[in-house]
Write an enzyme that holds these catalytic residues in place. Structure first.
Site, PDB file in Angstrom:
ATOM      1  N   CYS A 246       0.843  -1.193   0.000  1.00  0.00           N
ATOM      2  CA  CYS A 246       0.000   0.000   0.000  1.00  0.00           C
ATOM      3  C   CYS A 246       0.882   1.248   0.000  1.00  0.00           C
ATOM      4  CB  CYS A 246      -0.972  -0.035   1.171  1.00  0.00           C
ATOM      5  SG  CYS A 246      -2.426   1.029   0.922  1.00  0.00           S
TER       6      CYS A 246
ATOM      7  N   HIS B 181      -3.751  -5.460   0.300  1.00  0.00           N
ATOM      8  CA  HIS B 181      -3.314  -5.962   1.608  1.00  0.00           C
ATOM      9  C   HIS B 181      -3.279  -7.489   1.610  1.00  0.00           C
ATOM     10  CE1 HIS B 181      -3.558  -2.302   4.352  1.00  0.00           C
ATOM     11  NE2 HIS B 181      -3.806  -1.843   3.135  1.00  0.00           N
TER      12      HIS B 181
ATOM     13  N   GLU C 250      -2.372  -9.348   3.982  1.00  0.00           N
ATOM     14  CA  GLU C 250      -2.710  -9.891   5.305  1.00  0.00           C
ATOM     15  C   GLU C 250      -4.205  -9.904   5.575  1.00  0.00           C
ATOM     16  OE1 GLU C 250      -3.111  -5.573   6.099  1.00  0.00           O
ATOM     17  OE2 GLU C 250      -1.904  -6.833   4.781  1.00  0.00           O
TER      18      GLU C 250
END
Length: 768
Positions: free
Chosen positions: A102, A197, A199
């Site tokens: 990001c 993302h 995660e």
């Protein structure tokens, strides 16, 4: 409950992977939005240390010797809110693997010269279908997969630099068929980023992406056994045509230099005293040296074409050229030979230069009557470098169109102009010339050397001339080595040429320049030999002043030091002043009008000062002071109408700039700063407190004069009518640097001034 269609890809009962010895010290830079990243990295076997982006310095980070570097997401913009992130990327690129997510990816893009901007949609916690190239972090993954996005900014296609490739993308949700960059990768260095993302619980194969990254151990893809210049066998899908990576090619030397400079500048910007705010504070205090207008100075030359003379110790194409060159000494040679501009290469690795070279060059030209403009020849990509150049004394900077987006070029151009510096805009192709002309550049340099191949074509400048408005100054850059190279340029309207290597290798700089530009070495200033100025010091009566002037003395000195035997009271000093200003020089003593010095020539400071002290119609009155208050000196100068002030003690050198008339300053043979320009008009060499009749050691005088070719002095100490000519003549060629002689006790008999000796002394000097 209705099925939402969302799939939770999080590891519900995760099993920690075995410890990865190759990821034993992963550093995670937390941009205040890292969530549970360290947990995911640890699950894949990494040992992770987390540091907030503003709570560790680059030096501290380097000392921790990370095995891999991860840059986390975060709020804000990468250029203002990422703390140490960008500097860390610049420093560690090519040394260890780097992964950005990001904002971390946005930092990678901006570090290598790209830009980020709004995407047209704001997605926070939304899923999209990702297309990727199957390499790097995506190795072994399905053609298309779901990912989670939390962002409104992304890299822009038009600004992605050649050293990066787009590795993944998603389509906008507005049916425009446009896509958003989701991943970038350096073509050679093990640096990769993703905009989404991994995660997130809604991202597929996030752990696999982390695992692929943590397997990397080297700072380059080649070092990791990855050869991305060939199509990977694991590629299951291609990025959309709108985001297709540019054709990979060997990293050019120019790109390597730019990458290296970006890293170096990023580190420099973190050093206290060298941070952008530090430079701006210094600039706001008006500490930047005075400047000359670059275009106007280019139009002034003693030759048919103006010369931009370059100081260059080495180059990528020629290797070492002049490793031991002294930049300030070289600059003085160029200036005296008629250069309009002095180009100083400040790149340290390939060209062996530095900003300190530029600073020293600027100082070395102080006091010249028409000093050349100073160009910072550097790979400029940041306002910081322009401000640094101005503070060091540059009058202009180089902007290379080939290496800058139009947006960045425009921004840097206008920033430079805001500091009073019209940039030199460099081009090599018709397309680049159009950009420079549209920009409104007043000075355009055409590089005859292709910066990708380093091949030289002197016809490049000629072919681009018809694109340029007549008001624009065009300079031919690179590859010029002899008169034949510049003949065509004269006819085609080229106004200046830049010469580096050939000048650095020239045995006789002035002769080479004159031959190169089709002029004559006589075009530059040549000082004609004149007899030295004569200063009769310790004058205590109107009669002595009158006798000295009628004999042809140039300077009449009166002592203003209380307690000295030759000190005169103010009423006597006023009467002497009236005599000095009312009696003209005798017939035949008026100096001839200066001839043969073109307006564009740079006259040495001390030569100029000697001219000023040789008044065309009368002698000048000199007041001699020693360790007295500045206020007293200024008061006496106004009260007595002193034409010149002589400082004969340990007064600060800077006082010369605070006194409104020329200053002669006494120096002993071992004192420093005797040849410092733009302070005292002329140094006076004397022994002790002066007036003692003690002769100076001839060999030591010779040594002082031989240290600086531009030094000019007034010689004192034990001179009299019988020895003055012989003492000056024994100095040989160095005797030309004695532009004045000073006598006091040598024209006295029994402690009183002897009018006959005064006349004899003047006559002896006029015979030199």
């Amino acid at each position: 409950m209705a099925d939402s269609g969302l799939v939770d890809h999080s590891p519900h009962h995760p099993t920690k992977a075995a410890q990865l010895n190759t990821a034993s010290n992963v550093i995670l830079i937390d941009n205040y939005d890292s969530f549970t990243w360290n947990v995911y990295l640890v699950l894949e076997g990494a040992t992770v240390n987390v540091f907030r982006n503003d709570q560790i310095t680059l030096e501290e980070l380097i000392a921790k010797k990370p095995t891999q570097l991860v840059i986390s997401p975060g709020p804000g913009h990468p250029e203002t809110d990422a703390g140490i992130s960008s500097a860390a990327i610049q420093y560690f690129s090519g040394k260890i693997p780097i992964f950005g997510v990001c904002m971390g990816q946005q930092c990678i893009i901006t570090c290598f010269g790209g830009k980020v901007d709004v995407t047209g949609e704001i997605l926070h916690g939304k899923t999209s279908a990702l297309k990727h190239d199957g390499k790097g972090a995506y190795e072994g993954l399905p053609d298309s997969l779901a990912l989670t996005r939390y962002h409104s900014l992304a890299g822009t296609h038009a600004t992605i630099p050649d050293c990066l490739e787009v590795s993944s993308s998603v389509q906008l949700t507005d049916d425009s068929n446009k896509d958003v960059i989701m991943g970038v990768r350096h073509k050679k260095l093990a640096v990769e980023g993703v905009q989404f993302h991994p995660e997130s619980i809604l991202t597929e194969y996030g752990r696999t992406m982390f695992r692929n990254f943590l397997k990397l151990t080297a700072g380059t893809w080649e070092g990791n056994g990855k050869h991305f210049d060939e199509q990977s066998n694991t590629t299951k899908a291609t990025v959309s045509s709108n985001t297709a990576p540019k054709t990979d090619k060997k990293l050019s030397i120019l790109e390597r230099i730019y990458d290296h400079r970006r890293a170096a500048v990023a580190v420099q910007k973190t050093i206290p005293s060298q941070r952008p705010a530090d430079l701006q504070a210094a600039y706001d205090l008006n500490l930047a040296p005075p400047q000359v207008p670059f275009p106007a100075r280019l139009r002034q030359s003693p030759y048919p074409l103006s010369l931009m003379a370059e100081i260059k110790r080495a180059s990528p194409s020629k290797g070492m050229i002049a490793e031991n060159a002294c930049a300030p000494a070289q600059a003085r040679q160029y200036a005296k030979a008629g250069a309009s501009v002095i180009s100083v290469l400040t790149e340290p690795e390939w060209f062996k230069g530095s900003i300190d070279d530029l600073r020293a060059v600027r100082q070395s030209l102080e006091g010249l009557t028409n000093r050349p403009a100073i160009l910072r020849k550097e790979f400029v990509f940041d306002e910081y470098q322009i401000l640094e150049a101005r503070l060091a004394g540059a009058d202009t900077v180089l902007l290379i169109v080939k290496m800058l987006s139009v947006e960045l070029l425009t921004r840097l151009y206008h920033y430079s102009r805001s500091l009073g510096m019209e940039p030199l805009v460099e081009v090599n192709t018709p397309e680049e010339m159009k950009i420079a002309v549209d920009l409104g550049a007043e000075v355009i340099g055409v590089n005859n050397r292709d910066l990708t191949s380093f091949e030289v074509d002197l016809g490049t400048t000629s072919r681009l001339m018809d694109q340029v408005p007549s008001s624009t100054i065009v300079c031919a850059l690179s590859g010029i080595s002899g008169p034949k190279d510049v003949e065509a340029y004269k006819k085609e309207g080229v106004k200046a040429i830049l010469v580096g290597e050939a000048l650095m290798r020239a045995a006789d700089t002035a002769a080479f320049i004159a031959e190169l530009l089709g002029g004559s070495s006589q075009n530059v200033s040549k000082e004609s030999r004149s007899s030295p100025l004569v200063k009769i010091c310790g004058t205590r009566s109107e009669e002595a002043a009158r006798a000295a002037i009628e004999a042809g003395a140039d300077l009449i000195g009166i002592i203003m030091v209380q307690g000295r035997t030759r000190c005169v009271p103010d009423d006597v000093a006023l009467r002497i002043s009236q005599v000095v200003k009312s009696i003209p020089k005798p017939a035949g003593q008026t100096p001839p009008t200066s001839r043969g010095t073109p307006a564009a020539a740079s006259v040495e400071y001390f030569d100029h000062s000697a001219r000023i002290l040789r008044h065309p119609s009368r002698a000048l009155l000199v007041g001699v002071f020693q360790n007295q208050p500045l206020d007293y000196i200024l008061s006496q100068q106004q009260k007595l109408g002193l034409d010149v002030v002589q400082l004969h003690g340990s007064e600060p050198l800077e006082w010369a700039k605070l006194i409104p008339v020329p200053v002669i300053r006494k120096f002993g043979l071992d004192e420093p700063a005797i040849a410092r320009r733009a302070y005292h008009s002329l140094p006076l060499l004397d022994s002790g407190v002066g007036g003692t009749g003690e002769l100076l050691d001839q060999s030591r005088v010779q040594n002082v004069l031989d240290k600086d070719s531009g030094l000019r002095v007034i010689l004192a100490g034990g001179l009299d009518p019988t020895n003055v000519a012989g003492i000056v003549q024994k100095l040989g060629e160095s005797g030309r640097k004695v532009v004045g002689v000073d006598v006091s006790s040598g024209v006295e008999s029994d402690g009183a001034q002897d009018l006959g000796k005064i006349r004899a002394f003047v006559q002896a000097v006029r015979g030199l």
